[in-house]
Design a protein around this motif. Structure first.
Motif, mmCIF file in Angstrom:
data_model
loop_
_atom_site.group_PDB
_atom_site.id
_atom_site.type_symbol
_atom_site.label_atom_id
_atom_site.label_comp_id
_atom_site.label_asym_id
_atom_site.label_seq_id
_atom_site.Cartn_x
_atom_site.Cartn_y
_atom_site.Cartn_z
ATOM 1 N N LEU A 1 20.882 43.617 14.505
ATOM 2 C CA LEU A 1 19.452 42.899 15.325
ATOM 3 C C LEU A 1 18.542 44.087 15.915
ATOM 4 C CD1 LEU A 1 21.092 39.635 16.618
ATOM 5 C CD2 LEU A 1 19.742 39.959 14.763
ATOM 6 N N ILE A 2 19.123 45.287 16.031
ATOM 7 C CA ILE A 2 18.359 46.271 16.724
ATOM 8 C C ILE A 2 17.689 47.116 15.908
ATOM 9 C CG2 ILE A 2 18.640 48.256 18.310
ATOM 10 C CD1 ILE A 2 21.080 46.847 19.420
ATOM 11 N N THR A 3 18.401 47.573 14.767
ATOM 12 C CA THR A 3 17.714 48.517 13.781
ATOM 13 C C THR A 3 17.200 47.984 12.612
ATOM 14 O OG1 THR A 3 19.952 49.254 12.795
ATOM 15 C CG2 THR A 3 19.311 50.381 14.507
ATOM 16 N N GLY A 4 17.711 46.691 12.278
ATOM 17 C CA GLY A 4 17.306 46.005 11.117
ATOM 18 C C GLY A 4 18.125 46.391 9.712
ATOM 19 N N GLU A 5 19.137 47.503 9.995
ATOM 20 C CA GLU A 5 19.849 47.775 8.943
ATOM 21 C C GLU A 5 20.753 46.678 8.392
ATOM 22 O OE1 GLU A 5 23.417 51.418 8.062
ATOM 23 O OE2 GLU A 5 22.564 50.927 10.130
ATOM 24 N N ILE A 6 21.117 46.721 6.971
ATOM 25 C CA ILE A 6 21.820 45.429 6.454
ATOM 26 C C ILE A 6 23.263 46.094 5.903
ATOM 27 C CG2 ILE A 6 22.043 44.285 4.338
ATOM 28 C CD1 ILE A 6 19.510 43.698 5.981
ATOM 29 N N TYR A 7 24.386 45.375 6.457
ATOM 30 C CA TYR A 7 25.660 45.658 6.097
ATOM 31 C C TYR A 7 26.170 44.739 5.255
ATOM 32 C CZ TYR A 7 25.354 48.131 10.607
ATOM 33 O OH TYR A 7 24.782 49.062 11.568
ATOM 34 N N GLU A 8 27.203 45.170 4.657
ATOM 35 C CA GLU A 8 28.034 44.254 3.731
ATOM 36 C C GLU A 8 29.504 44.210 4.172
ATOM 37 O OE1 GLU A 8 29.104 45.356 -0.504
ATOM 38 O OE2 GLU A 8 27.549 44.006 -0.859
ATOM 39 N N LEU A 9 29.714 42.873 4.954
ATOM 40 C CA LEU A 9 31.149 43.064 5.356
ATOM 41 C C LEU A 9 32.111 41.954 4.525
ATOM 42 C CD1 LEU A 9 30.172 42.793 8.952
ATOM 43 C CD2 LEU A 9 31.108 44.655 7.775
ATOM 44 N N THR A 10 33.349 42.388 4.368
ATOM 45 C CA THR A 10 34.426 41.357 3.451
ATOM 46 C C THR A 10 34.919 40.386 4.664
ATOM 47 O OG1 THR A 10 34.478 43.112 1.875
ATOM 48 C CG2 THR A 10 36.255 41.540 2.113
ATOM 49 N N GLN A 11 35.011 39.308 4.295
ATOM 50 C CA GLN A 11 35.863 38.388 4.993
ATOM 51 C C GLN A 11 36.206 37.168 4.519
ATOM 52 O OE1 GLN A 11 32.229 37.393 7.728
ATOM 53 N NE2 GLN A 11 33.345 35.872 8.155
ATOM 54 N N SER A 12 37.085 36.304 4.993
ATOM 55 C CA SER A 12 37.602 35.035 4.414
ATOM 56 C C SER A 12 36.177 34.114 4.575
ATOM 57 C CB SER A 12 38.724 34.690 5.187
ATOM 58 O OG SER A 12 39.287 33.397 4.587
ATOM 59 N N HIS B 1 30.555 36.847 11.747
ATOM 60 C CA HIS B 1 30.430 37.746 12.692
ATOM 61 C C HIS B 1 29.476 37.892 13.613
ATOM 62 C CE1 HIS B 1 34.332 39.965 11.206
ATOM 63 N NE2 HIS B 1 33.628 39.912 10.010
ATOM 64 N N THR B 2 29.317 38.050 15.048
ATOM 65 C CA THR B 2 28.106 38.116 15.764
ATOM 66 C C THR B 2 28.112 39.660 16.322
ATOM 67 O OG1 THR B 2 29.634 37.721 17.674
ATOM 68 C CG2 THR B 2 28.418 35.825 16.776
ATOM 69 N N HIS B 3 29.229 40.276 16.049
ATOM 70 C CA HIS B 3 29.104 41.757 16.413
ATOM 71 C C HIS B 3 29.796 42.600 15.241
ATOM 72 C CE1 HIS B 3 28.302 40.047 20.330
ATOM 73 N NE2 HIS B 3 27.755 41.197 20.534
ATOM 74 N N HIS B 4 29.220 43.719 14.989
ATOM 75 C CA HIS B 4 29.963 44.656 14.258
ATOM 76 C C HIS B 4 31.268 44.954 14.299
ATOM 77 C CE1 HIS B 4 30.651 47.969 11.202
ATOM 78 N NE2 HIS B 4 29.466 47.441 10.590
ATOM 79 N N PRO B 5 32.140 44.848 13.501
ATOM 80 C CA PRO B 5 33.734 45.067 13.867
ATOM 81 C C PRO B 5 33.912 46.429 14.159
ATOM 82 C CG PRO B 5 33.562 44.294 11.650
ATOM 83 C CD PRO B 5 32.195 44.336 12.001
ATOM 84 N N GLU B 6 33.337 47.484 13.780
ATOM 85 C CA GLU B 6 33.503 48.840 14.034
ATOM 86 C C GLU B 6 32.771 49.398 15.139
ATOM 87 O OE1 GLU B 6 33.270 50.833 10.628
ATOM 88 O OE2 GLU B 6 34.776 50.020 9.797
ATOM 89 N N THR B 7 31.396 49.151 15.290
ATOM 90 C CA THR B 7 30.524 49.568 16.258
ATOM 91 C C THR B 7 30.245 48.749 17.495
ATOM 92 O OG1 THR B 7 28.848 48.862 15.232
ATOM 93 C CG2 THR B 7 29.269 51.116 14.496
ATOM 94 N N GLY B 8 30.597 47.241 17.332
ATOM 95 C CA GLY B 8 30.332 46.492 18.265
ATOM 96 C C GLY B 8 28.879 46.018 18.619
ATOM 97 N N VAL B 9 27.793 46.399 17.519
ATOM 98 C CA VAL B 9 26.391 46.077 17.643
ATOM 99 C C VAL B 9 26.226 44.822 17.180
ATOM 100 C CG1 VAL B 9 24.126 46.813 16.697
ATOM 101 C CG2 VAL B 9 26.029 48.586 17.128
ATOM 102 N N ALA B 10 25.300 43.970 17.994
ATOM 103 C CA ALA B 10 24.989 42.603 17.715
ATOM 104 C C ALA B 10 24.374 42.733 16.264
ATOM 105 C CB ALA B 10 23.994 42.225 18.513
ATOM 106 N N ILE B 11 24.905 41.830 15.175
ATOM 107 C CA ILE B 11 24.521 41.661 13.800
ATOM 108 C C ILE B 11 24.549 40.027 13.674
ATOM 109 C CG2 ILE B 11 25.515 43.512 12.993
ATOM 110 C CD1 ILE B 11 28.090 42.072 11.944
#
Length: 68
Positions: free
Chosen positions: A9-20, A26-36
């Motif tokens: 939400l801050i930089t606009g970068e796109i992440y691909e995360l694996t989850q069930s 997710h509301t925050h990135h699991p490694e960095t804690g940044v709002a997503i």
């Protein structure tokens, strides 16, 4: 497990995360804690053609059944 797209939400970068599929988004990135935020993406496959029937995979009949 499926992969989902999330946007920073801050930089606009796109992440691909694996989850069930049962997990909440997710509301925050699991490694960095940044709002997503989870974003929608097109499926990885696209079906094209007139339809999907038994006859689609068979050779076309030319209409000639032999000479009589």
């Amino acid at each position: 497990m499926p992969k989902y797209l999330y946007k920073n939400l801050i930089t606009g970068e796109i992440y691909e995360l694996t989850q069930s599929m049962r997990d909440d988004p997710h509301t925050h990135h699991p490694e960095t804690g940044v709002a997503i935020k989870k974003i929608l993406a097109r499926p990885g496959i696209a079906f094209k053609g007139s339809g999907f029937y038994v006859t689609d995979s068979r050779p076309k009949d030319t209409g000639s059944k032999g000479s009589e």
